[in-house]
Write a protein that holds these residues in place. Structure first.
Motif, short mmCIF file in Angstrom:
data_model
loop_
_atom_site.label_atom_id
_atom_site.label_comp_id
_atom_site.label_asym_id
_atom_site.label_seq_id
_atom_site.Cartn_x
_atom_site.Cartn_y
_atom_site.Cartn_z
N PRO A 16 0.82 -1.22 0.00
CA PRO A 16 0.00 0.00 0.00
C PRO A 16 0.85 1.27 0.00
N ARG A 17 1.91 1.31 0.80
CA ARG A 17 2.76 2.50 0.83
C ARG A 17 3.40 2.74 -0.53
N MET A 18 3.90 1.68 -1.16
CA MET A 18 4.53 1.84 -2.48
C MET A 18 3.52 2.32 -3.52
N ILE A 20 0.72 4.04 -3.04
CA ILE A 20 0.32 5.42 -2.75
C ILE A 20 1.46 6.37 -3.14
N LEU A 21 2.68 5.99 -2.87
CA LEU A 21 3.83 6.79 -3.26
C LEU A 21 3.90 6.93 -4.79
N GLU A 22 3.67 5.82 -5.50
CA GLU A 22 3.64 5.85 -6.97
C GLU A 22 2.54 6.79 -7.47
N MET A 23 1.39 6.73 -6.83
CA MET A 23 0.26 7.59 -7.23
C MET A 23 0.65 9.06 -7.08
N LEU A 24 1.27 9.40 -5.97
CA LEU A 24 1.69 10.79 -5.74
C LEU A 24 2.77 11.22 -6.74
N GLU A 25 3.67 10.32 -7.08
CA GLU A 25 4.76 10.65 -8.00
C GLU A 25 4.29 10.77 -9.44
N ASN A 26 3.34 9.95 -9.84
CA ASN A 26 2.97 9.84 -11.26
C ASN A 26 1.71 10.59 -11.65
N VAL A 37 -6.38 10.19 -4.27
CA VAL A 37 -5.45 9.05 -4.27
C VAL A 37 -6.23 7.75 -4.29
N TYR A 38 -7.25 7.67 -3.45
CA TYR A 38 -8.08 6.46 -3.37
C TYR A 38 -8.74 6.16 -4.72
N LYS A 39 -9.34 7.18 -5.34
CA LYS A 39 -9.99 6.98 -6.64
C LYS A 39 -8.99 6.52 -7.69
N GLY A 40 -7.80 7.13 -7.69
CA GLY A 40 -6.76 6.72 -8.63
C GLY A 40 -6.34 5.28 -8.44
N LEU A 41 -6.22 4.86 -7.19
CA LEU A 41 -5.85 3.48 -6.90
C LEU A 41 -6.94 2.52 -7.36
N ASP A 46 -6.07 -1.31 -7.91
CA ASP A 46 -5.45 -1.59 -6.61
C ASP A 46 -6.52 -1.55 -5.53
N ASP A 47 -6.58 -2.61 -4.74
CA ASP A 47 -7.60 -2.73 -3.69
C ASP A 47 -7.03 -2.25 -2.36
#
Length: 138
Positions: A16-18, A20-26, A37-41, A46-47
Motif C-alpha cells: 500500500p505504501r509503495m 500510494i507513493l507511486e500515485m503521488l509521483e505519477n 489518491v483512493y480513486k486513482g488506486l 489496486d484494492d
C-alpha cells in the motif's frame, strides 16, 4: 522516491505504501486529496481502502515525505515534499492550484520577520482568486 526513501524515513516498505507513493509521483496533478489518491488506486485496480490511504498519507507527512495543505473548503491536500519552497495560487471556483516562487516576495517576508525580531522557521503564502478559465467563463 523509492523503497529506500521509505526505509530512510523509518517506514516499512509495504505494497500500500509503495502504491500510494507511486500515485503521488505519477499523477498529473501534484496536489491530491486522500479521496483523489483512493480513486486513482481504484481506477488502476489496486484494492487499498480509503482508511489505509488516510493512514499512509498521515505517516508520510510525519516522516517528511509529503506536505499537507489546508486550502479553502477544509479538505486536506497532499503533495510530495521535494525540498523546494514554493507558494500557491488557488482558484476559489474550480479548486485549481498553481505553484509559484517569487524571490522578491521571499526577500520581503525575510525583511518583515527580521524587522519584527522573528526568525522564520516555516511559512506559506496562499493567494485565492479566479484562474484564467473561470475568469473567462464569467
Amino acid at each position: 522516491m523509492a523503497s529506500k526513501d521509505l526505509r530512510k524515513a523509518g517506514l516499512k516498505v509495504t505494497l500500500p505504501r509503495m502504491k500510494i507513493l507511486e500515485m503521488l509521483e505519477n499523477s498529473e496533478n501534484r496536489h491530491l486529496s486522500a479521496e483523489d489518491v483512493y480513486k486513482g488506486l481504484m481506477e488502476s485496480g489496486d484494492d487499498i481502502g480509503l482508511a489505509t490511504v488516510y493512514r499512509v498519507l498521515t505517516q508520510f507527512e510525519s516522516a517528511g515525505l509529503v506536505q499537507r495543505h489546508h486550502f479553502e473548503g477544509g479538505q486536506s491536500i497532499f503533495e510530495l515534499d521535494d525540498g523546494d519552497h514554493h507558494d500557491h495560487l488557488v482558484c476559489v471556483r474550480c479548486g485549481a492550484i498553481e505553484e509559484f516562487f517569487d524571490k522578491t516576495i521571499e526577500d520581503r517576508q525575510e525583511k518583515v520577520a527580521k524587522d519584527n525580531g522573528f526568525k522564520i522557521t516555516d511559512h506559506s503564502l496562499i493567494i485565492y482568486g479566479l484562474c484564467p478559465e473561470c475568469r473567462d467563463a464569467e
